[in-house]
Design an enzyme around this catalytic site. Structure first.
Site, PDB file in Angstrom:
ATOM      1  N   ARG A 140      26.770 -42.908  60.030  1.00  0.00           N
ATOM      2  CA  ARG A 140      28.250 -42.356  60.219  1.00  0.00           C
ATOM      3  C   ARG A 140      28.952 -42.756  61.631  1.00  0.00           C
ATOM      4  O   ARG A 140      28.223 -42.388  62.704  1.00  0.00           O
ATOM      5  CB  ARG A 140      28.295 -40.894  60.032  1.00  0.00           C
ATOM      6  CG  ARG A 140      29.615 -40.397  60.433  1.00  0.00           C
ATOM      7  CD  ARG A 140      29.988 -39.100  59.919  1.00  0.00           C
ATOM      8  NE  ARG A 140      30.078 -38.968  58.636  1.00  0.00           N
ATOM      9  CZ  ARG A 140      30.678 -37.907  57.871  1.00  0.00           C
ATOM     10  NH1 ARG A 140      30.939 -36.877  58.579  1.00  0.00           N
ATOM     11  NH2 ARG A 140      30.825 -37.944  56.637  1.00  0.00           N
ATOM     12  N   ASP A 160      42.959 -35.757  50.725  1.00  0.00           N
ATOM     13  CA  ASP A 160      42.034 -35.739  51.843  1.00  0.00           C
ATOM     14  C   ASP A 160      42.862 -35.353  52.966  1.00  0.00           C
ATOM     15  O   ASP A 160      44.139 -35.231  53.123  1.00  0.00           O
ATOM     16  CB  ASP A 160      41.388 -36.984  52.126  1.00  0.00           C
ATOM     17  CG  ASP A 160      40.346 -37.142  53.285  1.00  0.00           C
ATOM     18  OD1 ASP A 160      39.933 -35.970  53.324  1.00  0.00           O
ATOM     19  OD2 ASP A 160      40.101 -38.213  53.711  1.00  0.00           O
ATOM     20  N   ARG A 166      27.070 -34.837  46.098  1.00  0.00           N
ATOM     21  CA  ARG A 166      27.044 -35.694  47.268  1.00  0.00           C
ATOM     22  C   ARG A 166      25.405 -35.928  47.229  1.00  0.00           C
ATOM     23  O   ARG A 166      24.899 -37.114  47.464  1.00  0.00           O
ATOM     24  CB  ARG A 166      27.368 -34.857  48.579  1.00  0.00           C
ATOM     25  CG  ARG A 166      28.710 -34.977  48.673  1.00  0.00           C
ATOM     26  CD  ARG A 166      29.566 -36.168  48.869  1.00  0.00           C
ATOM     27  NE  ARG A 166      28.979 -37.248  49.813  1.00  0.00           N
ATOM     28  CZ  ARG A 166      29.254 -36.980  51.145  1.00  0.00           C
ATOM     29  NH1 ARG A 166      30.134 -36.358  51.478  1.00  0.00           N
ATOM     30  NH2 ARG A 166      28.764 -38.106  51.933  1.00  0.00           N
TER      31      ARG A 166
HETATM   32  N1   CP Z   1      32.859 -35.069  52.628  1.00  0.00           N
HETATM   33  C1   CP Z   1      32.110 -35.205  53.743  1.00  0.00           C
HETATM   34  O1   CP Z   1      31.676 -36.341  54.288  1.00  0.00           O
HETATM   35  O2   CP Z   1      32.061 -34.070  54.694  1.00  0.00           O
HETATM   36  P1   CP Z   1      31.135 -34.170  55.840  1.00  0.00           P
HETATM   37  O3   CP Z   1      32.051 -34.900  56.849  1.00  0.00           O
HETATM   38  O4   CP Z   1      31.008 -32.701  56.306  1.00  0.00           O
HETATM   39  O5   CP Z   1      29.940 -34.968  56.017  1.00  0.00           O
HETATM   40  N1  NVA Z   2      39.083 -39.092  56.055  1.00  0.00           N
HETATM   41  C1  NVA Z   2      38.027 -38.078  56.719  1.00  0.00           C
HETATM   42  C2  NVA Z   2      37.076 -37.953  55.664  1.00  0.00           C
HETATM   43  C3  NVA Z   2      35.970 -36.863  56.039  1.00  0.00           C
HETATM   44  C4  NVA Z   2      34.931 -36.584  55.154  1.00  0.00           C
HETATM   45  C5  NVA Z   2      37.819 -38.453  57.953  1.00  0.00           C
HETATM   46  O1  NVA Z   2      37.385 -39.566  58.183  1.00  0.00           O
HETATM   47  O2  NVA Z   2      37.684 -37.808  58.857  1.00  0.00           O
END
Ligand code: CP
Ligand code: NVA
Length: 306
Positions: free
Chosen positions: A101, A222, A289
């Site tokens: 991430r 979102d 997920r």
């Molecule tokens: N939806 C999602 O990716 O949640 P987190 O940011 O908590 O991992």
């Molecule tokens: N668009 C949001 C998604 C979180 C899962 C972000 O990038 O923070």
């Protein structure tokens, strides 16, 4: 040669459908897959916070017989310490896959260039493919085949929007995206998405006008401010409030369900009342997920065909 999952852009509709079916089989028959990743290790690097992604990868890998090592870069970009190419090459010495991430999609490209093991995108600035797979599994479970259904995304055009569009189009799901002016999807991705929709014969509507949101099967939203966006909430609240997903909107467009990747902000992008209602798929999405990611891991880390 290893494969990565960074975007779904290079996937065929056949493989996208098979991956979804495989995830459903994994979910329904976990006993068949308990040793799939036996003896294998996955390194999960997080530059940004996470609840769902981190926990579902860790538990999911464990359920497949594998092991996850969590690397917290403590809010800092990997590249500030070391070139992502070198990080990817080093992790390849010990592990069998990388989950990452990151702030910038370029970091994933660097990791993938350096690694000789699969790299899986666990969210970046442009995409969130694991989320999109979980979401279409959820839609399939509640509405039947997603081909021919309509997904309406309302809110900020962001990483989640992009991945919902790409995978949804591959699965034959019509797409409506309604965003406030100035918060449209990334114009650099528009051409690819339009070409994909044309090739798959899928309807695509982009608009800044809520009146363009007509009858749809699900409404998805979102957060208005994604991780790393330091814009004060008050600055964008006035622009986004007319795009709130609430009971009036759901009834007006006769949507069967509401969806949100979470974390959600009650009574901002979606009302708390809808989140808690029978039309909410939020917990089903969170549940899926793990199954989505386990399908991706199994496909990329073993010799199995889809
Ligand atoms: N939806 C999602 O990716 O949640 P987190 O940011 O908590 O991992
Ligand atoms: N668009 C949001 C998604 C979180 C899962 C972000 O990038 O923070």
């Amino acid at each position: 040669m290893h494969q990565d999952l960074l975007t779904f852009l290079n996937w065929t509709k056949e493989d996208a459908n098979k991956l979804l079916q495989f995830a459903l089989d994994l979910k329904q028959h976990p006993q068949k897959y308990g040793k799939l990743l036996e003896g294998q290790s996955v390194v999960a690097i997080f530059e940004k916070p996470s609840l769902r992604t981190r926990v579902s990868f860790d538990i999911g890998i464990n359920k497949l017989g594998g092991h996850m090592v969590y690397v917290d870069s403590q809010g800092a970009e990997l590249k500030k310490r070391e070139d992502p190419v070198d990080v990817g090459a080093n992790i390849s010495q010990w592990a069998d896959a990388i989950v990452a991430r990151v702030y910038s999609h370029e970091t994933l490209n660097g990791l993938a260039d350096g690694a000789d093991i699969p790299v899986i995108n666990a969210l970046c600035d442009k995409y969130h493919p694991c989320q999109a797979l979980a979401d279409y599994i959820t839609m399939h479970e509640h509405l039947g085949a997603v081909a021919g259904k309509t997904m309406a995304y309302v809110g900020d055009g962001n990483n989640v929007t992009h991945s919902l569009l790409i995978l949804g189009i591959l699965l034959g799901c019509h797409q409506v995206v309604i965003t406030p002016a100035g918060h449209d999807i990334d114009p650099k991705l528009l051409g690819d998405i339009q070409a994909l929709a044309k090739a798959q014969n899928v309807n695509l509507i982009f608009s800044n006008d809520m009146q363009d949101l007509k009858r749809c099967d699900v409404i998805y939203t979102d957060t208005w401010l994604s991780m790393g966006d330091e814009t004060p909430l008050q600055t964008i609240k006035d622009a986004f409030m007319p795009y709130q997903v609430n009971r009036g909107l759901v009834e007006a467009v006769q949507a069967s369900f509401v969806m949100h990747c979470q974390p959600a902000h009650r009574d901002l992008e979606i009302t708390g009342e809808l989140m808690d209602s029978e039309q909410s798929l939020l917990m089903a999405q969170a549940n899926n997920r793990m199954h989505a990611q386990n399908a991706i891991l199994s496909y990329l880390m073993t010799d199995r065909e889809l």
